[in-house]
Write an enzyme that holds these catalytic residues in place. Sequence first.
Site, PDB file in Angstrom:
ATOM      1  CG  HIS A   1     -11.561   0.596   4.441  1.00 36.66           C
ATOM      2  ND1 HIS A   1     -10.531   1.405   4.009  1.00 36.66           N
ATOM      3  CD2 HIS A   1     -11.260   0.234   5.715  1.00 36.66           C
ATOM      4  CE1 HIS A   1      -9.642   1.522   4.975  1.00 36.66           C
ATOM      5  NE2 HIS A   1     -10.046   0.814   6.014  1.00 36.66           N
TER       6      HIS A   1
ATOM      7  CG  HIS B   1      -9.460  -1.811  -2.359  1.00 36.33           C
ATOM      8  ND1 HIS B   1     -10.365  -0.988  -3.009  1.00 36.33           N
ATOM      9  CD2 HIS B   1      -9.268  -1.259  -1.143  1.00 36.33           C
ATOM     10  CE1 HIS B   1     -10.687   0.013  -2.223  1.00 36.33           C
ATOM     11  NE2 HIS B   1     -10.048  -0.126  -1.070  1.00 36.33           N
TER      12      HIS B   1
ATOM     13  CB  SER C   1     -11.230   6.376  -0.661  1.00 34.20           C
ATOM     14  OG  SER C   1     -11.184   6.867   0.636  1.00 34.20           O
TER      15      SER C   1
ATOM     16  CG  ASP D   1      -2.020   0.984   1.184  1.00 34.42           C
ATOM     17  OD1 ASP D   1      -3.124   0.597   0.805  1.00 34.42           O
ATOM     18  OD2 ASP D   1      -1.773   2.165   1.525  1.00 34.42           O
TER      19      ASP D   1
HETATM   20  N1  GTA Z   1      -0.095   1.025  -3.856  1.00 33.57           N
HETATM   21  O1  GTA Z   1      -1.518   4.796  -5.994  1.00 33.57           O
HETATM   22  C1  GTA Z   1      -1.650   4.015  -5.051  1.00 33.57           C
HETATM   23  C2  GTA Z   1      -2.646   4.152  -4.052  1.00 33.57           C
HETATM   24  N2  GTA Z   1      -3.639   5.059  -3.819  1.00 33.57           N
HETATM   25  C3  GTA Z   1      -3.974   6.218  -4.604  1.00 33.57           C
HETATM   26  C4  GTA Z   1      -4.308   4.699  -2.703  1.00 33.57           C
HETATM   27  N3  GTA Z   1      -3.764   3.570  -2.216  1.00 33.57           N
HETATM   28  C5  GTA Z   1      -2.737   3.200  -3.027  1.00 33.57           C
HETATM   29  N4  GTA Z   1      -1.897   2.152  -2.946  1.00 33.57           N
HETATM   30  C6  GTA Z   1      -0.952   2.027  -3.896  1.00 33.57           C
HETATM   31  N5  GTA Z   1      -0.839   2.934  -4.925  1.00 33.57           N
HETATM   32  O2  GTA Z   1      -5.089   1.998   1.822  1.00 33.57           O
HETATM   33  C7  GTA Z   1      -4.225   2.809  -1.065  1.00 33.57           C
HETATM   34  C8  GTA Z   1      -4.582   3.669   0.119  1.00 33.57           C
HETATM   35  C9  GTA Z   1      -5.626   2.831   0.839  1.00 33.57           C
HETATM   36  C10 GTA Z   1      -6.215   1.991  -0.276  1.00 33.57           C
HETATM   37  C11 GTA Z   1      -7.616   2.413  -0.629  1.00 33.57           C
HETATM   38  O3  GTA Z   1      -5.416   2.165  -1.418  1.00 33.57           O
HETATM   39  O4  GTA Z   1      -3.479   3.958   0.932  1.00 33.57           O
HETATM   40  P1  GTA Z   1      -9.933   2.629   0.565  1.00 33.57           P
HETATM   41  O5  GTA Z   1     -10.585   2.737  -0.778  1.00 33.57           O
HETATM   42  O6  GTA Z   1     -10.606   1.758   1.530  1.00 33.57           O
HETATM   43  O7  GTA Z   1      -9.779   4.093   1.058  1.00 33.57           O
HETATM   44  O8  GTA Z   1      -8.470   2.071   0.415  1.00 33.57           O
HETATM   45  P2  GTA Z   1      -9.053   4.779   2.277  1.00 33.57           P
HETATM   46  O9  GTA Z   1      -8.606   3.830   3.279  1.00 33.57           O
HETATM   47  O10 GTA Z   1      -9.920   5.895   2.687  1.00 33.57           O
HETATM   48  O11 GTA Z   1      -7.816   5.351   1.564  1.00 33.57           O
HETATM   49  P3  GTA Z   1      -6.877   6.486   1.872  1.00 33.57           P
HETATM   50  O12 GTA Z   1      -6.863   7.306   0.652  1.00 33.57           O
HETATM   51  O13 GTA Z   1      -5.573   6.002   2.253  1.00 33.57           O
HETATM   52  O14 GTA Z   1      -7.498   7.308   3.099  1.00 33.57           O
HETATM   53  C12 GTA Z   1      -7.181   6.917   4.384  1.00 33.57           C
HETATM   54  C13 GTA Z   1      -7.627   7.890   5.412  1.00 33.57           C
HETATM   55  O15 GTA Z   1      -6.650   7.774   6.399  1.00 33.57           O
HETATM   56  C14 GTA Z   1      -7.641   9.302   4.883  1.00 33.57           C
HETATM   57  O16 GTA Z   1      -8.869   9.898   5.150  1.00 33.57           O
HETATM   58  C15 GTA Z   1      -6.523   9.972   5.656  1.00 33.57           C
HETATM   59  O17 GTA Z   1      -6.973  11.160   6.228  1.00 33.57           O
HETATM   60  C16 GTA Z   1      -6.122   9.006   6.742  1.00 33.57           C
HETATM   61  N6  GTA Z   1      -4.676   8.843   6.882  1.00 33.57           N
HETATM   62  C17 GTA Z   1      -4.071   8.755   8.080  1.00 33.57           C
HETATM   63  N7  GTA Z   1      -2.745   8.602   7.925  1.00 33.57           N
HETATM   64  C18 GTA Z   1      -2.501   8.599   6.601  1.00 33.57           C
HETATM   65  C19 GTA Z   1      -1.305   8.506   5.835  1.00 33.57           C
HETATM   66  N8  GTA Z   1      -0.132   8.352   6.369  1.00 33.57           N
HETATM   67  N9  GTA Z   1      -1.421   8.542   4.497  1.00 33.57           N
HETATM   68  C20 GTA Z   1      -2.614   8.681   3.910  1.00 33.57           C
HETATM   69  N10 GTA Z   1      -3.778   8.772   4.599  1.00 33.57           N
HETATM   70  C21 GTA Z   1      -3.732   8.742   5.922  1.00 33.57           C
END
Ligand code: GTA
Length: 323
Positions: A254, A263, A258, A191
């Site tokens: 989840h 996934h 998002s 991730d």
């Molecule tokens: N390998 O390009 C990518 C990529 N993108 C764009 C997203 N992911 C990716 N992985 C690879 N390449 O775990 C990953 C994300 C996430 C997953 C999508 O895909 O890191 P999801 O659809 O269930 O959505 O999972 P989620 O979990 O909301 O995703 P996201 O964008 O990481 O948001 C996480 C929340 O955690 C955000 O609201 C943010 O505020 C919070 N957060 C806390 N700490 C962090 C951090 N260190 N980095 C990012 N977000 C964080």
Amino acid sequence: MAEGPRPKRKREEEAEAGTVPHDGAAAAPFPLAELRLRRVLRESARDKAVFLHGEVTSPSGEGTDAVVILEKTPFQEEKVLDLLKKHTKLELQMHNDIYSTYHLYPPPELSEIKTTVVYPATEKHLQKYLRQEVHLIRETWEDYKNITLPFIQSQSFSIQWVYNILEKKAEADRIIHENPDPCNGFVLVPDFKWNQTQLDDLYLIALVHCREIKSLRDLTAEHLPLLRNILQEGKEAITKRFGVPGSQLRIYLHYQPSYYHLHVHFTALGYDAPGSSVERAHLLADVIDNLALDSAYYQKRALTFALRADELLFKKFQEAGRV
Ligand code: GTA
């Protein structure tokens, strides 16, 4: 990006639609030095992370929004000795009897800050990372059909990055495991949130090859072979590559995600990963059991999740009198 600047609004629309040429091919390094800080979206002392809204100004004077996440990384056990030996300065802060605290200044190679960039960032990205009050929603199947599904179809984040991984246009060298079957296969990659330098915050993600499954709500018993493959092969691949046993992995989906392309998250059990709380994470093993008991389980039951107060989906639930 290889192209010249396009109007900001147009770029946002393209980024949302996934039509920006972001196929992962020729990514230039992000121009960090040219970033102008607009505001701090969120700061977390516990996670030692700060979420920034910045703007990069092109030579023509046009500004493009970016989200930059700066995060201090966990210690790597094997580098701790280096840290003690190679510190550039140890400055006494206070001393009392047998107790003392110091400021230790490590050399740059031992003081990495993990930096995540979303660029160009859309208004929705800025909203996503902005600290806001959240509310719990209890979504029935009717709510899903009448409120959530139309919203997802018109508003969700682009999943171009997922297609780039599945088509090996991006992150191909990071793939840990692949089952190439178009129906029951998936790709397992580290991730975004994991820099792979220590196992404490291990985080991988399995992206399914099938493009028709948006989320937990679409799953039926028909998907059991796919889900079982992810559970079993994902665990095996992680144990083989990283030496972490399946019993120390938290494997979950989840709801709401998002990104609406199915996934599965694999995180270290000892890591309190963002999004692993009860109102969002559904253990894959439980999902499999539920579907084996009742194929239409996720088209019948109400699901709970949190939404930020100014999210459009929250407003849709409010308008429908469901909050
Ligand atoms: N390998 O390009 C990518 C990529 N993108 C764009 C997203 N992911 C990716 N992985 C690879 N390449 O775990 C990953 C994300 C996430 C997953 C999508 O895909 O890191 P999801 O659809 O269930 O959505 O999972 P989620 O979990 O909301 O995703 P996201 O964008 O990481 O948001 C996480 C929340 O955690 C955000 O609201 C943010 O505020 C919070 N957060 C806390 N700490 C962090 C951090 N260190 N980095 C990012 N977000 C964080």
